[in-house]
Design a protein around this motif. Structure first.
Motif, mmCIF file in Angstrom:
data_model
loop_
_atom_site.group_PDB
_atom_site.id
_atom_site.type_symbol
_atom_site.label_atom_id
_atom_site.label_comp_id
_atom_site.label_asym_id
_atom_site.label_seq_id
_atom_site.Cartn_x
_atom_site.Cartn_y
_atom_site.Cartn_z
ATOM 1 N N VAL A 93 -1.117 7.406 3.189
ATOM 2 C CA VAL A 93 -2.035 8.531 2.925
ATOM 3 C C VAL A 93 -1.697 9.682 3.873
ATOM 4 O O VAL A 93 -1.687 10.851 3.490
ATOM 5 N N LEU A 111 -1.684 5.989 8.251
ATOM 6 C CA LEU A 111 -2.916 5.552 7.605
ATOM 7 C C LEU A 111 -2.550 5.245 6.158
ATOM 8 O O LEU A 111 -2.014 6.100 5.454
ATOM 9 N N THR A 130 -5.014 1.563 9.499
ATOM 10 C CA THR A 130 -4.167 2.385 10.368
ATOM 11 C C THR A 130 -3.324 1.470 11.242
ATOM 12 O O THR A 130 -3.860 0.590 11.919
ATOM 13 N N LYS A 187 -3.358 3.393 2.314
ATOM 14 C CA LYS A 187 -4.315 2.840 1.344
ATOM 15 C C LYS A 187 -3.699 1.562 0.789
ATOM 16 O O LYS A 187 -2.668 1.598 0.124
ATOM 17 N N GLY A 191 0.818 -1.206 0.000
ATOM 18 C CA GLY A 191 0.000 0.000 0.000
ATOM 19 C C GLY A 191 0.846 1.248 0.000
ATOM 20 O O GLY A 191 2.082 1.171 -0.065
ATOM 21 N N GLN A 218 -8.704 -0.945 0.464
ATOM 22 C CA GLN A 218 -9.063 -0.717 1.858
ATOM 23 C C GLN A 218 -8.009 0.170 2.531
ATOM 24 O O GLN A 218 -6.824 0.065 2.225
ATOM 25 N N ASN A 219 -8.436 1.047 3.438
ATOM 26 C CA ASN A 219 -7.482 1.809 4.251
ATOM 27 C C ASN A 219 -7.249 1.093 5.562
ATOM 28 O O ASN A 219 -8.157 0.449 6.091
ATOM 29 N N SER A 269 -9.826 5.204 9.103
ATOM 30 C CA SER A 269 -9.522 4.391 7.926
ATOM 31 C C SER A 269 -10.716 4.235 6.994
ATOM 32 O O SER A 269 -10.553 4.079 5.790
ATOM 33 N N CYS A 309 -3.233 15.825 6.255
ATOM 34 C CA CYS A 309 -4.014 15.800 5.010
ATOM 35 C C CYS A 309 -4.482 17.206 4.643
ATOM 36 O O CYS A 309 -4.466 17.598 3.476
#
Lengths: 99, 378
Positions: free
Chosen positions: A25, A47, A57, A49, A22, A54-55, B240, B150
């Motif tokens: 993010v 976190l 953590t 991706k 992944g 699916q994400n 998430s 973010c």
């Protein structure tokens, strides 16, 4: 308190999350940890991706400063997550490693 | 909707080692009753907003516990929704009155946090997160730091922008004798404070606080301040599972519901208490509540629009969670107390002149629960 039964139940899910790739993010470096994580601080929580969309953590391990950026490629690995506490059962879980 | 606020009070917020939760709610409730010119027997139900009485205080029966203390043997219950517990208790009281079952309800919010080590408090607060977040060793500063990064990436928000929120809210708290931190801070001091969860520093974070707040809601016309909207929305427990990490969807949904219920637009809000558990949270709240366009709130805050004397809306005159303090279950009730004082014109040195419509914004967890109330002066 984390019950040994809960650890056993949750650990059955871990296998499906291992070996996945992944991209980061977002992330933070935790300097003030919760109980059970004092020995690890400071540590990175990211976190990510995952390639399956699916994400997730989890902590980032085996990192160098150059890895601390959004978009860094990682993969999921199995690691001890926190202090075993009085029950003595070592809780294992998913962490990320840079690739 | 028109629910009258008959009385409203908070205790001093802070490290109150000499005081128990019983002392705190007694002071807040009695002051609210005095203000309403009501006797305890006028109260028909008690709703208690609290998060951690079970994990930190070993007390799991808060409704009856406080009803006994106050000499009110009536319907009494605890309402829990993490840091939005207080707002949810107010919402529940509004529902109880709207249903016609009760005419007059006492809402309490209380939390006793400073008796415990910070690591323990951080662990218990993570009860509001997901299993994965707990296993990662994430903390609430950490989760908001992930959102902050973010927001910085997408809108160019800087650490100085976030620090400006702390500077403003400490200035407001310096005018509030009930605040935990009754002193201003400089931008430099915020920027040089130690990191808690990068990019958030100590002075970006709300503190661990003891305190209580009480409001008396009634169907009977008692004075000129009313709750005219009460809305709640929820989102995924963890970060998430969210599509967007630069704002809180539950806040957008709850506030739109509230504006619709009240028949007003965000532009009509004169004064608001928002959930600035971390400085980035106030920036996101300004955008999610519709006060400023997405990505433009930080500039508006830095230019002083939301500070006392600014063009408005004036935000967190109490000092907010950041500087007034954040006894988690009390916060949502305290926000109502502050807006009530503003609309009554009794907010003292922090009074926003001519304030007629106010809003409160209370968030649970990393945005899984959002509660928005709108108050109006007749």
């Amino acid at each position: 308190m984390i019950s040994p039964v809960k650890i056993w139940r949750n650990q059955k899910r871990i296998r499906q999350l291992l070996g996945l790739k992944g991209k980061i993010v977002s992330f933070t470096k935790i300097f003030v940890p919760p109980a059970g994580f004092e020995a690890q601080a400071p540590y990175i929580v990211a976190l990510v991706k995952l390639a399956n969309g699916q994400n997730f953590t989890a902590q980032l391990v085996d990192w160098e400063d150059k890895h601390l950026q959004i978009g860094q490629k990682v993969k999921t690995v199995l690691r001890k997550t926190r202090d075993p506490g009085e029950e003595g059962i070592i809780p294992y879980g998913v962490k990320f490693r840079p690739i | 909707m028109k629910i009258n606020i008959a009385g409203a009070a908070t205790t001093k917020f802070g490290e109150l080692w000499r005081r128990s939760p019983r002392d705190l709610i007694k002071e807040a409730a009695n002051n609210a009753l005095d203000q309403a010119k009501m006797k305890p027997f006028a109260v028909e139900a008690v709703f208690v907003g609290n998060m951690l009485s079970s994990s930190l205080g070993n007390q799991d029966h808060l409704g009856a516990f406080f009803a006994e203390e106050l000499g009110m043997p009536v319907a009494a219950m605890k309402i829990e929704g993490a840091c939005a517990s207080g707002g949810l208790a107010v919402h529940s009281a509004v529902m109880a009155i709207q249903s016609g079952l009760y005419e007059t309800v006492l809402v309490l919010g209380v939390e006793k946090m400073t008796d415990h080590k910070p690591e323990e408090v951080a662990q218990m607060l993570m009860g509001a997160g997901t299993d994965a977040e707990r296993e990662a060793g994430a903390t609430f500063p950490g989760l908001y730091a992930i959102m902050a990064r973010c927001h910085m990436q997408k809108y160019g928000t800087t650490e100085e922008d976030m620090a400006q929120v702390a500077v403003k809210n400490h200035y407001h708290a310096s005018l509030n004798s009930h605040a935990q931190f009754v002193f201003p801070v400089t931008l430099e001091k915020v920027m040089k404070s130690p990191k808690v969860a990068d990019p958030l520093k100590l002075l970006d974070c709300s503190p661990i606080t003891d305190g209580a707040a009480a409001v008396i809601l009634t169907k009977i016309k008692n004075n000129e301040v009313n709750i005219i909207a009460s809305a709640v929305a929820t989102d995924t427990l963890g970060l998430s599972e969210r599509e967007d990490l630069t704002g809180l969807k539950a806040v957008r949904v709850a506030s739109q519901k509230a504006y619709q219920m009240a028949g007003i637009s965000p532009k009509e809000i004169d004064v608001a208490e928002v959930h600035d558990c971390f400085t980035i949270a106030e920036i996101m709240a300004m955008e999610d509540l519709g006060f400023f366009e997405k990505g433009k709130a930080a500039r508006a805050i830095t230019s002083g629009k939301t500070k006392l004397g600014g063009s408005g809306p004036i935000i967190n005159t109490s000092g907010g969670l950041k500087a007034c303090g954040h006894p988690v279950g009390a916060t949502g009730v305290k926000q109502i107390v502050e807006i009530y004082n503003q609309l009554k014109g009794i907010a003292g040195r922090k009074q926003v002149e001519g304030a007629k419509i106010g809003l409160t914004h209370n968030v649970g967890g990393s945005g899984a629960t959002a509660v928005v109330h709108i108050l109006k002066k007749d």
